[in-house]
Design a protein around this motif. Structure first.
Motif, PDB file in Angstrom:
ATOM      1  N   VAL A   1      49.425 120.966  66.065  1.00 22.37           N
ATOM      2  CA  VAL A   1      49.018 120.435  67.360  1.00 22.37           C
ATOM      3  C   VAL A   1      50.239 119.864  68.073  1.00 22.37           C
ATOM      4  O   VAL A   1      51.041 119.147  67.481  1.00 22.37           O
ATOM      5  CB  VAL A   1      47.929 119.356  67.204  1.00 22.37           C
ATOM      6  CG1 VAL A   1      47.613 118.704  68.543  1.00 22.37           C
ATOM      7  CG2 VAL A   1      46.663 119.969  66.611  1.00 22.37           C
ATOM      8  N   GLN A   2      50.366 120.209  69.366  1.00 18.65           N
ATOM      9  CA  GLN A   2      51.526 119.779  70.154  1.00 18.65           C
ATOM     10  C   GLN A   2      51.218 118.671  71.147  1.00 18.65           C
ATOM     11  O   GLN A   2      52.151 118.034  71.655  1.00 18.65           O
ATOM     12  CB  GLN A   2      52.068 120.963  70.967  1.00 18.65           C
ATOM     13  CG  GLN A   2      52.705 122.073  70.171  1.00 18.65           C
ATOM     14  CD  GLN A   2      53.143 123.196  71.096  1.00 18.65           C
ATOM     15  OE1 GLN A   2      52.578 124.286  71.073  1.00 18.65           O
ATOM     16  NE2 GLN A   2      54.121 122.930  71.941  1.00 18.65           N
ATOM     17  N   ALA A   3      49.940 118.455  71.468  1.00 21.13           N
ATOM     18  CA  ALA A   3      49.586 117.531  72.544  1.00 21.13           C
ATOM     19  C   ALA A   3      48.670 116.421  72.025  1.00 21.13           C
ATOM     20  O   ALA A   3      47.654 116.695  71.373  1.00 21.13           O
ATOM     21  CB  ALA A   3      48.912 118.280  73.682  1.00 21.13           C
TER      22      ALA A   3
ATOM     23  N   GLY B   1      45.381 125.868  74.021  1.00 18.21           N
ATOM     24  CA  GLY B   1      45.973 124.637  73.534  1.00 18.21           C
ATOM     25  C   GLY B   1      44.901 123.638  73.129  1.00 18.21           C
ATOM     26  O   GLY B   1      43.768 123.692  73.612  1.00 18.21           O
ATOM     27  N   PHE B   2      45.260 122.729  72.253  1.00 20.60           N
ATOM     28  CA  PHE B   2      44.326 121.702  71.787  1.00 20.60           C
ATOM     29  C   PHE B   2      44.977 120.340  71.957  1.00 20.60           C
ATOM     30  O   PHE B   2      46.143 120.141  71.593  1.00 20.60           O
ATOM     31  CB  PHE B   2      43.969 121.926  70.313  1.00 20.60           C
ATOM     32  CG  PHE B   2      42.998 120.930  69.747  1.00 20.60           C
ATOM     33  CD1 PHE B   2      41.652 121.017  70.043  1.00 20.60           C
ATOM     34  CD2 PHE B   2      43.440 119.901  68.927  1.00 20.60           C
ATOM     35  CE1 PHE B   2      40.746 120.093  69.519  1.00 20.60           C
ATOM     36  CE2 PHE B   2      42.543 118.974  68.402  1.00 20.60           C
ATOM     37  CZ  PHE B   2      41.188 119.071  68.694  1.00 20.60           C
ATOM     38  N   ILE B   3      44.226 119.398  72.526  1.00 18.16           N
ATOM     39  CA  ILE B   3      44.712 118.028  72.703  1.00 18.16           C
ATOM     40  C   ILE B   3      43.917 117.116  71.779  1.00 18.16           C
ATOM     41  O   ILE B   3      42.684 117.043  71.874  1.00 18.16           O
ATOM     42  CB  ILE B   3      44.575 117.553  74.154  1.00 18.16           C
ATOM     43  CG1 ILE B   3      45.309 118.505  75.111  1.00 18.16           C
ATOM     44  CG2 ILE B   3      45.119 116.130  74.301  1.00 18.16           C
ATOM     45  CD1 ILE B   3      45.128 118.160  76.575  1.00 18.16           C
ATOM     46  N   ALA B   4      44.624 116.432  70.889  1.00 20.03           N
ATOM     47  CA  ALA B   4      43.984 115.523  69.952  1.00 20.03           C
ATOM     48  C   ALA B   4      44.127 114.085  70.421  1.00 20.03           C
ATOM     49  O   ALA B   4      45.109 113.732  71.088  1.00 20.03           O
ATOM     50  CB  ALA B   4      44.600 115.680  68.564  1.00 20.03           C
ATOM     51  N   LEU B   5      43.141 113.255  70.066  1.00 21.15           N
ATOM     52  CA  LEU B   5      43.180 111.819  70.354  1.00 21.15           C
ATOM     53  C   LEU B   5      43.166 111.061  69.027  1.00 21.15           C
ATOM     54  O   LEU B   5      42.120 110.573  68.586  1.00 21.15           O
ATOM     55  CB  LEU B   5      41.977 111.395  71.208  1.00 21.15           C
ATOM     56  CG  LEU B   5      42.029 111.689  72.714  1.00 21.15           C
ATOM     57  CD1 LEU B   5      41.820 113.164  72.992  1.00 21.15           C
ATOM     58  CD2 LEU B   5      40.971 110.866  73.447  1.00 21.15           C
ATOM     59  N   PRO B   6      44.303 110.978  68.352  1.00 22.12           N
ATOM     60  CA  PRO B   6      44.316 110.301  67.050  1.00 22.12           C
ATOM     61  C   PRO B   6      44.016 108.817  67.186  1.00 22.12           C
ATOM     62  O   PRO B   6      44.596 108.124  68.016  1.00 22.12           O
ATOM     63  CB  PRO B   6      45.743 110.543  66.550  1.00 22.12           C
ATOM     64  CG  PRO B   6      46.548 110.790  67.777  1.00 22.12           C
ATOM     65  CD  PRO B   6      45.631 111.467  68.746  1.00 22.12           C
TER      66      PRO B   6
ATOM     67  N   VAL C   1      56.525 118.688  71.537  1.00 22.74           N
ATOM     68  CA  VAL C   1      55.355 117.858  71.255  1.00 22.74           C
ATOM     69  C   VAL C   1      55.259 116.836  72.378  1.00 22.74           C
ATOM     70  O   VAL C   1      56.242 116.153  72.687  1.00 22.74           O
ATOM     71  CB  VAL C   1      55.472 117.165  69.894  1.00 22.74           C
ATOM     72  CG1 VAL C   1      54.277 116.244  69.651  1.00 22.74           C
ATOM     73  CG2 VAL C   1      55.573 118.202  68.778  1.00 22.74           C
ATOM     74  N   VAL C   2      54.086 116.749  73.008  1.00 21.88           N
ATOM     75  CA  VAL C   2      53.938 115.894  74.186  1.00 21.88           C
ATOM     76  C   VAL C   2      52.881 114.816  73.941  1.00 21.88           C
ATOM     77  O   VAL C   2      51.914 115.023  73.205  1.00 21.88           O
ATOM     78  CB  VAL C   2      53.572 116.728  75.437  1.00 21.88           C
ATOM     79  CG1 VAL C   2      54.700 117.686  75.793  1.00 21.88           C
ATOM     80  CG2 VAL C   2      52.271 117.493  75.238  1.00 21.88           C
ATOM     81  N   TYR C   3      53.102 113.677  74.601  1.00 18.67           N
ATOM     82  CA  TYR C   3      52.217 112.528  74.435  1.00 18.67           C
ATOM     83  C   TYR C   3      51.747 112.027  75.799  1.00 18.67           C
ATOM     84  O   TYR C   3      52.542 111.931  76.741  1.00 18.67           O
ATOM     85  CB  TYR C   3      52.938 111.405  73.697  1.00 18.67           C
ATOM     86  CG  TYR C   3      53.265 111.759  72.264  1.00 18.67           C
ATOM     87  CD1 TYR C   3      52.354 111.510  71.248  1.00 18.67           C
ATOM     88  CD2 TYR C   3      54.473 112.377  71.941  1.00 18.67           C
ATOM     89  CE1 TYR C   3      52.634 111.855  69.937  1.00 18.67           C
ATOM     90  CE2 TYR C   3      54.755 112.733  70.635  1.00 18.67           C
ATOM     91  CZ  TYR C   3      53.834 112.467  69.631  1.00 18.67           C
ATOM     92  OH  TYR C   3      54.116 112.823  68.332  1.00 18.67           O
ATOM     93  N   GLY C   4      50.467 111.704  75.858  1.00 19.50           N
ATOM     94  CA  GLY C   4      49.891 111.191  77.092  1.00 19.50           C
ATOM     95  C   GLY C   4      49.085 109.935  76.853  1.00 19.50           C
ATOM     96  O   GLY C   4      48.814 109.553  75.704  1.00 19.50           O
ATOM     97  N   LEU C   5      48.700 109.305  77.956  1.00 20.50           N
ATOM     98  CA  LEU C   5      47.909 108.078  77.906  1.00 20.50           C
ATOM     99  C   LEU C   5      46.933 108.093  79.065  1.00 20.50           C
ATOM    100  O   LEU C   5      47.281 108.519  80.168  1.00 20.50           O
ATOM    101  CB  LEU C   5      48.838 106.870  78.027  1.00 20.50           C
ATOM    102  CG  LEU C   5      48.291 105.499  77.607  1.00 20.50           C
ATOM    103  CD1 LEU C   5      48.062 105.458  76.098  1.00 20.50           C
ATOM    104  CD2 LEU C   5      49.254 104.386  78.015  1.00 20.50           C
TER     105      LEU C   5
END
Length: 257
Positions: A228-230, A209-214, A15-19
């Protein structure tokens, strides 16, 4: 240097996190990396930033061991070619609204046989130290190509967009999406949440892949439960502002009358 690419981490089911990086200063990139994020999205769409600065930010990310992704502006051909030659390990293209647009993105960002990215023996193949044909294979395998869906038109075309080979991931853009529904900034409304769920369902069907912005922790938990992993957790300037404001308020609240 970056130990694992973003693609490799995802392939290992991490699971990866970005900013988003909206403050164009290498020190900020290093702070984001030191905080433990896996990737940083250098924002060239909404910030006042020049090409030389983007290159320095990418170098800072490389040194700090965080994957540099660049969100390009609308000048697709010029921007995609430049930032990849600078060393971006991925791109986000905003406002993708058609299969034809997605195919053009792939053509510009992938080398033959997957695309026709312009050949260049610059810093990424070490100015000729790495044979260009070797780098072409490495780049096609490691670079992440991400389409951002930010409108009703893009959502309606997503079934076709997600079928384009060479598009790796889809990232939701709930803010502009809410505006296209006539409810600006209501990013947690039922309409917008149903739309982002539809995005996710389509990406799953087509193995993208799907990138979510919670926007809140409950959304993060819900997306994780769906596999979701990203995740992108906002942008640096917003976080700095909120922290500074909250800290000042906490001190002022403790002052004697």
């Amino acid at each position: 240097m970056i130990a694992l690419s973003l693609k490799e981490k995802l392939q290992q089911n991490q699971v990866v996190y970005g900013l988003f990086n909206s403050i164009p200063n290498p020190l900020v990139i290093e702070m984001i990396a030191a905080s433990g994020y896996d990737f940083v999205i250098i924002d060239a769409e909404h910030t006042a930033i020049n090409d030389e600065t983007i290159e320095h930010l990418i170098r800072a990310a490389e040194t700090a061991g965080i994957t540099p992704i660049v969100r390009v502006s609308q000048a697709i051909e010029r921007d995609i070619i430049k930032v990849l030659d600078m060393g971006a390990r991925g791109i986000i293209v905003p406002h993708v609204e058609s299969k034809a647009r997605a195919e053009e993105i792939v053509r510009l960002s992938r080398y033959y046989p997957e695309g026709m990215r312009s050949l260049n023996g610059g810093r990424m193949p070490k100015f000729g130290e790495t044979p260009l044909t070797t780098y072409m294979v490495e780049a096609n395998e490691s670079i992440v190509v991400i389409a951002m869906i930010e409108s009703q038109q893009g959502l309606d075309a997503l079934e076709e967009i997600a079928q384009v080979d060479g598009i790796d991931m889809i990232i939701e853009g709930a803010a502009d999406l809410s505006q296209s529904f006539g409810i600006p900034w209501q990013t947690t409304s039922d309409v917008v949440e149903q739309a982002t769920q539809r995005m996710f369902d389509i990406t799953q069907r087509h193995h993208k892949g799907f990138i979510a912005l919670p926007r809140e922790k409950a959304q993060h938990v819900a997306w994780q439960g769906k596999g979701v992993q990203a995740f992108v957790l906002g942008d640096d300037r917003g976080k700095f502002y909120r922290h500074l404001k909250q800290e000042l308020a906490s001190f002022k609240g403790g002052e004697r009358a």
